[in-house]
Design a protein around this motif. Structure first.
Motif, PDB file in Angstrom:
ATOM      1  N   GLN A 299       0.707  16.518  13.351  1.00  0.00           N
ATOM      2  CA  GLN A 299       2.010  16.699  13.005  1.00  0.00           C
ATOM      3  C   GLN A 299       2.292  16.129  11.556  1.00  0.00           C
ATOM      4  O   GLN A 299       3.210  16.493  10.920  1.00  0.00           O
ATOM      5  CB  GLN A 299       2.596  15.740  14.007  1.00  0.00           C
ATOM      6  N   ILE A 300       1.817  14.952  11.016  1.00  0.00           N
ATOM      7  CA  ILE A 300       2.011  14.305  10.041  1.00  0.00           C
ATOM      8  C   ILE A 300       1.405  15.420   8.815  1.00  0.00           C
ATOM      9  O   ILE A 300       2.137  15.338   7.635  1.00  0.00           O
ATOM     10  CB  ILE A 300       0.844  12.964   9.622  1.00  0.00           C
ATOM     11  N   VAL A 301       0.348  16.044   8.936  1.00  0.00           N
ATOM     12  CA  VAL A 301       0.066  17.058   7.830  1.00  0.00           C
ATOM     13  C   VAL A 301       0.868  18.351   7.913  1.00  0.00           C
ATOM     14  O   VAL A 301       1.293  18.750   6.746  1.00  0.00           O
ATOM     15  CB  VAL A 301      -1.282  17.449   8.259  1.00  0.00           C
ATOM     16  N   LYS A 302       1.542  18.816   9.074  1.00  0.00           N
ATOM     17  CA  LYS A 302       2.452  19.947   9.100  1.00  0.00           C
ATOM     18  C   LYS A 302       3.801  19.559   8.597  1.00  0.00           C
ATOM     19  O   LYS A 302       4.428  20.181   7.842  1.00  0.00           O
ATOM     20  CB  LYS A 302       2.643  20.209  10.600  1.00  0.00           C
ATOM     21  N   TYR A 303       4.095  18.158   8.856  1.00  0.00           N
ATOM     22  CA  TYR A 303       5.310  17.562   8.071  1.00  0.00           C
ATOM     23  C   TYR A 303       5.158  17.623   6.583  1.00  0.00           C
ATOM     24  O   TYR A 303       6.088  18.020   6.031  1.00  0.00           O
ATOM     25  CB  TYR A 303       5.539  16.267   8.581  1.00  0.00           C
ATOM     26  N   ALA A 304       4.025  17.085   6.085  1.00  0.00           N
ATOM     27  CA  ALA A 304       3.760  17.367   4.457  1.00  0.00           C
ATOM     28  C   ALA A 304       3.756  18.578   4.172  1.00  0.00           C
ATOM     29  O   ALA A 304       4.283  19.057   2.917  1.00  0.00           O
ATOM     30  CB  ALA A 304       2.254  16.575   4.199  1.00  0.00           C
TER      31      ALA A 304
ATOM     32  N   CYS B  72      -6.855  10.059  -7.890  1.00  0.00           N
ATOM     33  CA  CYS B  72      -6.655   9.301  -6.646  1.00  0.00           C
ATOM     34  C   CYS B  72      -6.859  10.064  -5.345  1.00  0.00           C
ATOM     35  O   CYS B  72      -6.586   9.766  -4.253  1.00  0.00           O
ATOM     36  CB  CYS B  72      -5.198   8.570  -6.463  1.00  0.00           C
ATOM     37  N   THR B  73      -7.244  11.234  -5.364  1.00  0.00           N
ATOM     38  CA  THR B  73      -7.373  12.277  -4.384  1.00  0.00           C
ATOM     39  C   THR B  73      -8.393  11.722  -3.243  1.00  0.00           C
ATOM     40  O   THR B  73      -7.897  11.904  -2.094  1.00  0.00           O
ATOM     41  CB  THR B  73      -7.978  13.661  -4.853  1.00  0.00           C
ATOM     42  N   GLY B  74      -9.380  10.924  -3.479  1.00  0.00           N
ATOM     43  CA  GLY B  74     -10.369  10.493  -2.751  1.00  0.00           C
ATOM     44  C   GLY B  74      -9.403   9.468  -1.810  1.00  0.00           C
ATOM     45  O   GLY B  74      -9.829   9.324  -0.408  1.00  0.00           O
ATOM     46  N   LEU B  75      -9.018   8.617  -2.554  1.00  0.00           N
ATOM     47  CA  LEU B  75      -8.099   7.482  -1.894  1.00  0.00           C
ATOM     48  C   LEU B  75      -7.254   7.927  -0.962  1.00  0.00           C
ATOM     49  O   LEU B  75      -6.993   7.621   0.355  1.00  0.00           O
ATOM     50  CB  LEU B  75      -7.367   6.789  -2.639  1.00  0.00           C
ATOM     51  N   LEU B  76      -6.310   9.284  -1.262  1.00  0.00           N
ATOM     52  CA  LEU B  76      -5.469   9.852  -0.318  1.00  0.00           C
ATOM     53  C   LEU B  76      -5.922  10.454   0.746  1.00  0.00           C
ATOM     54  O   LEU B  76      -5.584  10.249   2.070  1.00  0.00           O
ATOM     55  CB  LEU B  76      -4.655  10.783  -1.247  1.00  0.00           C
ATOM     56  N   LYS B  77      -7.032  10.840   0.659  1.00  0.00           N
ATOM     57  CA  LYS B  77      -7.935  11.939   1.689  1.00  0.00           C
ATOM     58  C   LYS B  77      -8.315  10.805   2.887  1.00  0.00           C
ATOM     59  O   LYS B  77      -8.278  10.835   3.991  1.00  0.00           O
ATOM     60  CB  LYS B  77      -8.927  12.645   1.191  1.00  0.00           C
ATOM     61  N   HIS B  78      -8.977   9.662   2.274  1.00  0.00           N
ATOM     62  CA  HIS B  78      -9.543   8.529   3.074  1.00  0.00           C
ATOM     63  C   HIS B  78      -8.298   7.904   3.851  1.00  0.00           C
ATOM     64  O   HIS B  78      -8.372   7.835   5.268  1.00  0.00           O
ATOM     65  CB  HIS B  78     -10.286   7.659   2.281  1.00  0.00           C
ATOM     66  N   GLU B  79      -7.044   7.561   3.226  1.00  0.00           N
ATOM     67  CA  GLU B  79      -5.702   7.083   3.950  1.00  0.00           C
ATOM     68  C   GLU B  79      -5.430   7.937   5.187  1.00  0.00           C
ATOM     69  O   GLU B  79      -4.721   7.600   5.994  1.00  0.00           O
ATOM     70  CB  GLU B  79      -4.843   6.458   2.932  1.00  0.00           C
ATOM     71  N   LEU B  80      -5.413   9.267   4.677  1.00  0.00           N
ATOM     72  CA  LEU B  80      -4.868  10.044   5.483  1.00  0.00           C
ATOM     73  C   LEU B  80      -5.783  10.286   6.966  1.00  0.00           C
ATOM     74  O   LEU B  80      -5.254  10.107   7.843  1.00  0.00           O
ATOM     75  CB  LEU B  80      -4.677  11.701   4.964  1.00  0.00           C
ATOM     76  N   LEU B  81      -6.843  10.237   6.779  1.00  0.00           N
ATOM     77  CA  LEU B  81      -7.815  10.166   7.871  1.00  0.00           C
ATOM     78  C   LEU B  81      -7.939   8.885   8.716  1.00  0.00           C
ATOM     79  O   LEU B  81      -8.241   8.853   9.728  1.00  0.00           O
ATOM     80  CB  LEU B  81      -9.073  10.937   7.643  1.00  0.00           C
TER      81      LEU B  81
ATOM     82  N   ALA C 273       0.084   9.325   2.593  1.00  0.00           N
ATOM     83  CA  ALA C 273      -1.153  10.013   1.619  1.00  0.00           C
ATOM     84  C   ALA C 273      -0.834  11.478   2.074  1.00  0.00           C
ATOM     85  O   ALA C 273      -1.402  12.140   1.079  1.00  0.00           O
ATOM     86  CB  ALA C 273      -2.263   9.556   2.720  1.00  0.00           C
ATOM     87  N   ALA C 274      -0.372  11.962   2.928  1.00  0.00           N
ATOM     88  CA  ALA C 274      -0.384  13.438   3.151  1.00  0.00           C
ATOM     89  C   ALA C 274       0.598  13.949   2.074  1.00  0.00           C
ATOM     90  O   ALA C 274       0.368  14.987   1.472  1.00  0.00           O
ATOM     91  CB  ALA C 274      -0.084  13.803   4.699  1.00  0.00           C
ATOM     92  N   GLN C 275       1.635  13.339   2.142  1.00  0.00           N
ATOM     93  CA  GLN C 275       2.619  13.783   0.957  1.00  0.00           C
ATOM     94  C   GLN C 275       2.064  13.634  -0.419  1.00  0.00           C
ATOM     95  O   GLN C 275       2.515  14.563  -1.291  1.00  0.00           O
ATOM     96  CB  GLN C 275       3.917  13.058   1.025  1.00  0.00           C
ATOM     97  N   GLY C 276       1.435  12.625  -0.767  1.00  0.00           N
ATOM     98  CA  GLY C 276       0.843  12.506  -2.013  1.00  0.00           C
ATOM     99  C   GLY C 276      -0.284  13.666  -2.320  1.00  0.00           C
ATOM    100  O   GLY C 276      -0.313  14.285  -3.332  1.00  0.00           O
TER     101      GLY C 276
ATOM    102  N   ARG D 152       0.820  -1.548  -0.086  1.00  0.00           N
ATOM    103  CA  ARG D 152       0.074   0.049  -0.189  1.00  0.00           C
ATOM    104  C   ARG D 152       0.776   1.393   0.169  1.00  0.00           C
ATOM    105  O   ARG D 152       0.502   2.248  -0.641  1.00  0.00           O
ATOM    106  CB  ARG D 152      -0.925  -0.026   1.265  1.00  0.00           C
ATOM    107  N   ILE D 153       1.966   1.329   0.894  1.00  0.00           N
ATOM    108  CA  ILE D 153       2.694   2.450   1.017  1.00  0.00           C
ATOM    109  C   ILE D 153       3.604   2.754  -0.368  1.00  0.00           C
ATOM    110  O   ILE D 153       3.420   3.744  -0.948  1.00  0.00           O
ATOM    111  CB  ILE D 153       3.770   2.280   2.082  1.00  0.00           C
TER     112      ILE D 153
END
Length: 339
Positions: A328-333, A280-289, A300-303, A265-266
Motif C-alpha cells: 500500500q505504501i508503494v502504491k501510494y508513492a 542516497c538511493t541505497g539508503l532509501l531502498k533500505h529504509e523502504l524495506l 523513503a518510497a516518496q523519495g 530521520r523523516i
C-alpha cells in the motif's frame, strides 16, 4: 419596589446617554484628527493654516490619547516621506508623554500599548525604559518589549537573547526576523553564543537568522548541533543546512542518519526527496524495506519516486512476498489507488 425599578431605569438611561455622547465625541474628534493628518501629509508646512480649534483640543488628555492612537494606526498605512511626517506630528505635539504614562499603568494591555506606540514612533530615547519590561511576567508585555527593542535598535536590540529563558513563540520569532534588515560586522561572536544557548527557542531563532542572511561560515557549527541537541533543533538544523546550498549537505545527512531519532530521520528523508540526489538511493531502498515505522517507509518510497525509481517501485508493488502495508505504501508513492 416600583421606585427601585425606576431608579435602575434612570441609571441605565443615563449610562447609555453618556456612552452615546462619548462615542459621538470620539467620532467627531477622529474626523478632526484625520483631517489634520491628511493636511500634513498632502501639503507643505507653509501651506497648512493655523488651526486654533485643534490647538485647543490637543490640550485635552482624552483627545491626546485618541490623537496618538490615530497616528499609530495611520503610520501602518504609509511609507517614506508620509511616514516621517506622521512621526513629526508625534514630536510636534509631544505625544510621547501619553505613551510613557501607559508604561506606569497596572493594566497589561495599556503597558503593551505604550511600548508599541513608542516603538512605532521610533522613540529610541525610550529604549532604557522599554528594556525594563523585557523581564516582565506578562508574555504580552515582554514580547512587545522584545519587538520594540529590535525595531528601535536593530540587531543590537536582540541582546536580551543572551539571558532569555522563556520560549520565543513562532509568531514572535517571525516578527523579530522581519525587523532585522542587516547584521553588524561583528555579529558572528554574538550569533555563535546564541547557538550554544540552553534555550531551544533561542537556538531555533538563531538558525532562522543564519538562514535569512545566508551565513555560510556557520555551516560547521550547525553540524555540531546533531550531537546533543533536541529533535526540534535538529530538524531546524537540517532545514538551515539545506538553505545554505552546500553540495555536501545531503551526503553528510545520510552519514548521520542511522544515529538520529525518527522525527529527524523523516526530515532527512524529506530533504533527500527534494534534493533528488541519487547517491542516497541505497539508503532509501533500505529504509523502504527495513524501516521500523510507517512514516519512515512512506517518506523513503516518496523519495525513490522523486529520484525517478518508479520502475523499482512498480516491481515491488507486484511482489507477493511483501506485506500488505508495504504494498500500500508503494502504491501510494506511485500515486495509484489503494483498493
Amino acid at each position: 419596589m416600583l421606585s427601585l425599578v425606576m431608579a435602575l431605569v434612570i441609571v441605565v438611561l443615563l449610562y447609555n446617554f453618556i456612552e452615546y455622547k462619548e462615542s459621538a465625541r470620539a467620532t467627531a474628534w477622529s474626523g478632526i484628527i484625520d483631517k489634520k493628518i491628511s493636511e500634513v501629509i498632502v501639503f507643505a508646512d507653509e501651506e497648512i493654516p493655523v488651526d486654533s480649534q485643534f490647538n485647543i483640543l490637543v490640550t485635552i488628555k482624552s483627545f491626546r490619547t485618541l490623537f496618538l492612537q490615530r497616528l499609530v494606526d495611520s503610520e501602518k498605512k504609509f511609507s517614506g516621506a508620509a511616514k516621517n511626517k506622521i512621526r513629526n506630528l508625534f514630536k510636534e505635539y509631544n505625544l510621547s508623554d501619553v505613551a510613557i504614562r501607559k508604561l506606569n499603568q497596572k493594566k497589561i494591555n495599556l503597558i503593551a500599548q505604550g511600548i508599541r506606540e513608542l516603538a512605532v514612533m521610533d522613540q529610541e530615547e525610550a529604549v532604557p525604559m522599554i528594556s525594563l519590561f523585557l523581564s516582565h511576567p506578562s508574555h504580552q508585555v515582554y514580547q512587545e518589549a522584545q519587538y520594540a527593542m529590535v525595531r528601535l535598535k536593530g540587531f543590537d536590540g536582540l541582546h536580551f537573547l543572551d539571558t532569555f529563558s522563556s520560549k520565543i513563540s513562532e509568531w514572535q520569532q517571525l516578527q523579530l526576523l522581519l525587523s532585522i534588515s542587516s547584521l553588524p560586522v561583528d555579529s558572528d561572536i554574538t550569533i555563535e553564543r546564541w547557538m550554544g544557548s540552553a534555550n531551544d527557542s533561542v537556538v531555533i531563532f538563531t538558525l532562522k537568522l543564519i538562514k535569512k542572511f545566508q551565513l555560510l561560515s556557520f555551516y560547521s557549527k550547525i553540524t555540531e548541533l546533531f550531537n546533543t541537541s533536541s529533535d526540534e533543533i535538529k530538524v531546524k538544523g537540517i532545514q538551515t543546512l539545506m538553505s545554505l546550498d552546500n553540495p555536501e549537505t545531503v551526503a553528510y545527512l545520510s552519514t548521520i542518519y542511522k544515529d538520529q531519532p525518527e522525527e529527524v530521520r523523516i526530515e532527512i528523508l524529506r530533504v533527500i526527496k527534494v534534493s533528488k540526489d541519487n547517491s542516497c538511493t541505497g539508503l532509501l531502498k533500505h529504509e523502504l524495506l527495513e524501516g521500523n515505522t510507517s512514516g519512515i517507509k512512506v517518506n523513503a518510497a516518496q523519495g525513490l519516486y522523486s529520484l525517478g525509481h518508479q520502475g523499482y517501485l512498480s516491481e515491488l508493488a507486484r511482489r507477493e512476498d511483501l506485506s500488505e502495508e508495504l504494498i500500500q505504501i508503494v502504491k501510494y508513492a506511485l500515486q495509484e489507488k489503494v483498493c
